[in-house]
Design a protein around this motif. Structure first.
Motif, short mmCIF file in Angstrom:
data_model
loop_
_atom_site.label_atom_id
_atom_site.label_comp_id
_atom_site.label_asym_id
_atom_site.label_seq_id
_atom_site.Cartn_x
_atom_site.Cartn_y
_atom_site.Cartn_z
N MET A 174 2.90 -0.86 -8.09
CA MET A 174 3.57 -2.15 -7.94
C MET A 174 2.55 -3.27 -7.68
O MET A 174 2.63 -4.35 -8.26
CB MET A 174 4.57 -2.10 -6.79
CG MET A 174 5.31 -3.41 -6.58
SD MET A 174 6.15 -3.52 -4.98
CE MET A 174 4.76 -3.87 -3.91
N LEU A 175 1.56 -2.96 -6.83
CA LEU A 175 0.57 -3.98 -6.47
C LEU A 175 -0.32 -4.36 -7.65
O LEU A 175 -0.79 -5.49 -7.74
CB LEU A 175 -0.28 -3.49 -5.29
CG LEU A 175 0.46 -3.43 -3.96
CD1 LEU A 175 -0.39 -2.73 -2.91
CD2 LEU A 175 0.83 -4.83 -3.48
N VAL A 176 -0.55 -3.42 -8.57
CA VAL A 176 -1.29 -3.76 -9.79
C VAL A 176 -0.58 -4.90 -10.52
O VAL A 176 -1.20 -5.88 -10.94
CB VAL A 176 -1.43 -2.53 -10.71
CG1 VAL A 176 -1.94 -2.95 -12.09
CG2 VAL A 176 -2.37 -1.51 -10.10
N GLY A 177 0.74 -4.76 -10.68
CA GLY A 177 1.50 -5.81 -11.36
C GLY A 177 1.46 -7.13 -10.63
O GLY A 177 1.35 -8.19 -11.26
N LYS A 178 1.52 -7.08 -9.31
CA LYS A 178 1.51 -8.32 -8.51
C LYS A 178 0.16 -9.03 -8.55
O LYS A 178 0.10 -10.27 -8.49
CB LYS A 178 1.85 -7.99 -7.05
CG LYS A 178 3.22 -7.37 -6.83
CD LYS A 178 4.33 -8.35 -7.07
CE LYS A 178 5.68 -7.74 -6.72
NZ LYS A 178 6.81 -8.63 -7.07
N ASN A 179 -0.93 -8.24 -8.65
CA ASN A 179 -2.27 -8.81 -8.49
C ASN A 179 -3.09 -8.84 -9.78
O ASN A 179 -4.29 -9.11 -9.75
CB ASN A 179 -3.04 -8.00 -7.44
CG ASN A 179 -2.39 -8.06 -6.08
OD1 ASN A 179 -2.06 -9.13 -5.58
ND2 ASN A 179 -2.17 -6.90 -5.47
N LEU A 180 -2.45 -8.64 -10.91
CA LEU A 180 -3.19 -8.49 -12.16
C LEU A 180 -3.99 -9.73 -12.52
O LEU A 180 -5.12 -9.63 -13.03
CB LEU A 180 -2.22 -8.14 -13.29
CG LEU A 180 -2.83 -7.64 -14.59
CD1 LEU A 180 -3.49 -6.28 -14.37
CD2 LEU A 180 -1.79 -7.54 -15.68
N VAL A 181 -3.44 -10.91 -12.26
CA VAL A 181 -4.10 -12.16 -12.65
C VAL A 181 -4.76 -12.83 -11.46
O VAL A 181 -5.85 -13.38 -11.56
CB VAL A 181 -3.09 -13.11 -13.32
CG1 VAL A 181 -3.71 -14.46 -13.58
CG2 VAL A 181 -2.59 -12.50 -14.63
N GLU A 182 -4.10 -12.82 -10.32
CA GLU A 182 -4.68 -13.37 -9.11
C GLU A 182 -4.31 -12.52 -7.91
O GLU A 182 -3.31 -11.80 -7.93
CB GLU A 182 -4.22 -14.82 -8.89
CG GLU A 182 -2.72 -14.99 -8.81
CD GLU A 182 -2.33 -16.44 -8.62
OE1 GLU A 182 -2.87 -17.06 -7.68
OE2 GLU A 182 -1.50 -16.94 -9.39
N GLN A 183 -5.13 -12.58 -6.87
CA GLN A 183 -4.92 -11.76 -5.69
C GLN A 183 -3.79 -12.34 -4.85
O GLN A 183 -3.96 -13.35 -4.18
CB GLN A 183 -6.21 -11.67 -4.89
CG GLN A 183 -7.34 -10.97 -5.65
CD GLN A 183 -8.63 -10.92 -4.86
OE1 GLN A 183 -8.82 -11.66 -3.89
NE2 GLN A 183 -9.54 -10.05 -5.27
#
Length: 447
Positions: free
Chosen positions: A307-316
């Motif tokens: 899930m966190l990969v999707g949330k942070n893919l472009v920005e942290q």
């Protein structure tokens, strides 16, 4: 933005869904080696034991769902190379042998793990099986139809659950483990002593502190015996459950890893290459009780990291909160929950701890029935910070492991738990909840 996701079980499925939810314009390409996704391998023993009748329930997604969300899903495709310098992924179609080369802007490595296969003589004998994916589960079920004597090698959760399933179905079961106790990663000796007695009482042969020297086969190549340094055990079927290793050879020497091969990530799931994300069984976790990177392959860790990969893919945006390695088990009517450090794992990590073990009823004695709970709490000497806990009872106390997981993650102390506000209702607990009582006992011992 072109995103390539390699591997699609728990972490991969969660990553794809959240990438497309957060970035609907992303061009997401998925490569999966198997012919299915999202298989809950923790349900294999239930499937083998006949508790789960319809295996479809062990899948919570499918390629069609991910396709409908906008992903390009390539099943039965084996990724053979990742060129991190030029951002290219090479994959082979296992049905046609056709190769594809895909460019990416962001790469998500959710390649999972694979069972450890020790270099034991005769290990390639027929009916020596692994237990990880759906196809292997079906193979175990098929072979078990004719098997009367089953040997399980490995006394972790999967091994123990298979032992229960085979014992319940009338098989003659032997459990072999190189360590002296079952479930040694999760429970200390007062708990494993009780469970080992239960296994023996159920007719299971325990061969603990024994390594397998050889698998002996007959003239057809089918296994007939398992040989240890001190004994031989007849076997029609052997299941290997000795642990898992990360599936990360594709990125060897390309990103930072633990010696085990688990990919190191920051709290936003980025590897040492910021355009390569990793999650799930291929990846380290931040283990809160020690504050260190650790390898803990669990579906719970995988879906959170995915899930966190999707949330942070472009920005942290969203930080990983870490894990306590919390787990639960049901075995022959016993409910078992554990979280964080055990007495043994604290010693291995060089952490000085107090360990308190008590037994108490979960609700008042004036109720028509009650059940004993065996409880342990592990706390840091000097600070009383809670670092671990274990619970065992015929009453379902597994959610107490979740409660203590929250306590560990939030750096709570014995004092906090001793006075924590819990409701009282005689059907469920006492004026002092058993978790209060456990912490109060630990404080008395710490003084």
């Amino acid at each position: 933005m072109k995103v390539v996701v390699v591997g699609c079980t728990h972490a991969g499925t969660a990553a794809v869904k959240n990438i497309l939810a957060s970035h609907p314009d992303a061009e997401v390409t998925v490569f999966e080696r198997n012919d299915n996704i999202s298989f809950l391998s923790c349900g294999i023993a239930l499937y083998v034991g006949g508790v789960v009748k319809d295996p479809a329930g062990l899948f919570y997604s499918n390629p069609e769902e991910l396709t409908s969300l906008g992903a390009s899903v390539n099943m039965e495709h084996d990724v053979t190379n990742i060129d991190t310098d030029n951002k290219k992924v090479t994959a082979k179609d296992l049905k046609t042998n056709e190769e594809k080369v895909i460019d990416y802007d962001k790469l998500v490595v959710t390649t999972g793990s694979w069972p450890i296969i020790p270099p034991i003589k005769g290990i390639k004998s027929k009916n020596v099986l692994l237990c990880k994916n759906y196809n292997q589960a079906n193979q175990i079920i098929e072979k078990a139809k004719d098997a009367k004597k089953v040997v399980v090698v490995g006394g972790g959760y999967i091994g123990i659950e298979l032992v229960e399933a085979f014992a319940e179905s009338g098989k003659q079961v032997t459990l072999i483990d190189g360590l002296s106790r079952i479930l040694n990663k999760y429970l200390d000796q007062p708990f494993t002593d009780l469970l080992e007695k239960e296994l023996v009482d159920r007719g299971v042969t325990l061969a603990l502190g024994e390594n397998v020297n050889e698998f002996v086969a007959d003239e057809t190549g089918a296994v007939t015996k398992v040989v240890t340094p001190s004994n031989e055990f007849d076997a029609d079927m052997v299941i290997l459950c000795v642990g898992f290793r990360p599936n990360t050879d594709l990125l060897k020497d390309k990103v930072d890893m633990l010696p085990s091969g688990a990919i190191k990530v920051n709290e936003y799931m980025q590897s040492s290459n910021p355009d390569i994300f990793s999650a799930g069984d291929s990846t380290v976790v931040h283990y809160n009780p020690t504050g260190q990177h650790q390898y803990i392959p669990l579906a719970t860790n995988a879906v959170r990291q995915g899930m966190l990969v999707g949330k942070n893919l472009v920005e942290q945006k969203v930080k990983y909160r870490g894990t306590q390695g919390t787990s639960g088990l049901y075995l022959f009517g016993w409910t078992i929950g554990s979280t964080g450090l055990t007495k043994e794992s604290a010693a291995l990590n060089g952490i000085d701890v107090n360990v308190t073990v008590i037994e108490d009823n979960y609700r008042p004695e004036f109720m028509p029935t009650t059940e004993k709970i065996l409880m342990e709490i592990v706390s840091e000497k000097g600070t009383n910070k809670i670092l671990g806990a274990q619970f065992l009872s015929k009453y379902d106390i597994t959610q107490s492991a979740n409660t203590l997981s929250v306590a560990i993650q939030n750096n709570m102390t014995l004092e906090d738990l001793a006075l924590q506000d819990f409701f009282f209702q005689p059907h469920f607990d006492r004026p002092w909840n058993y978790l209060n009582i456990l912490a109060q006992a630990a404080l008395e011992e710490a003084e």
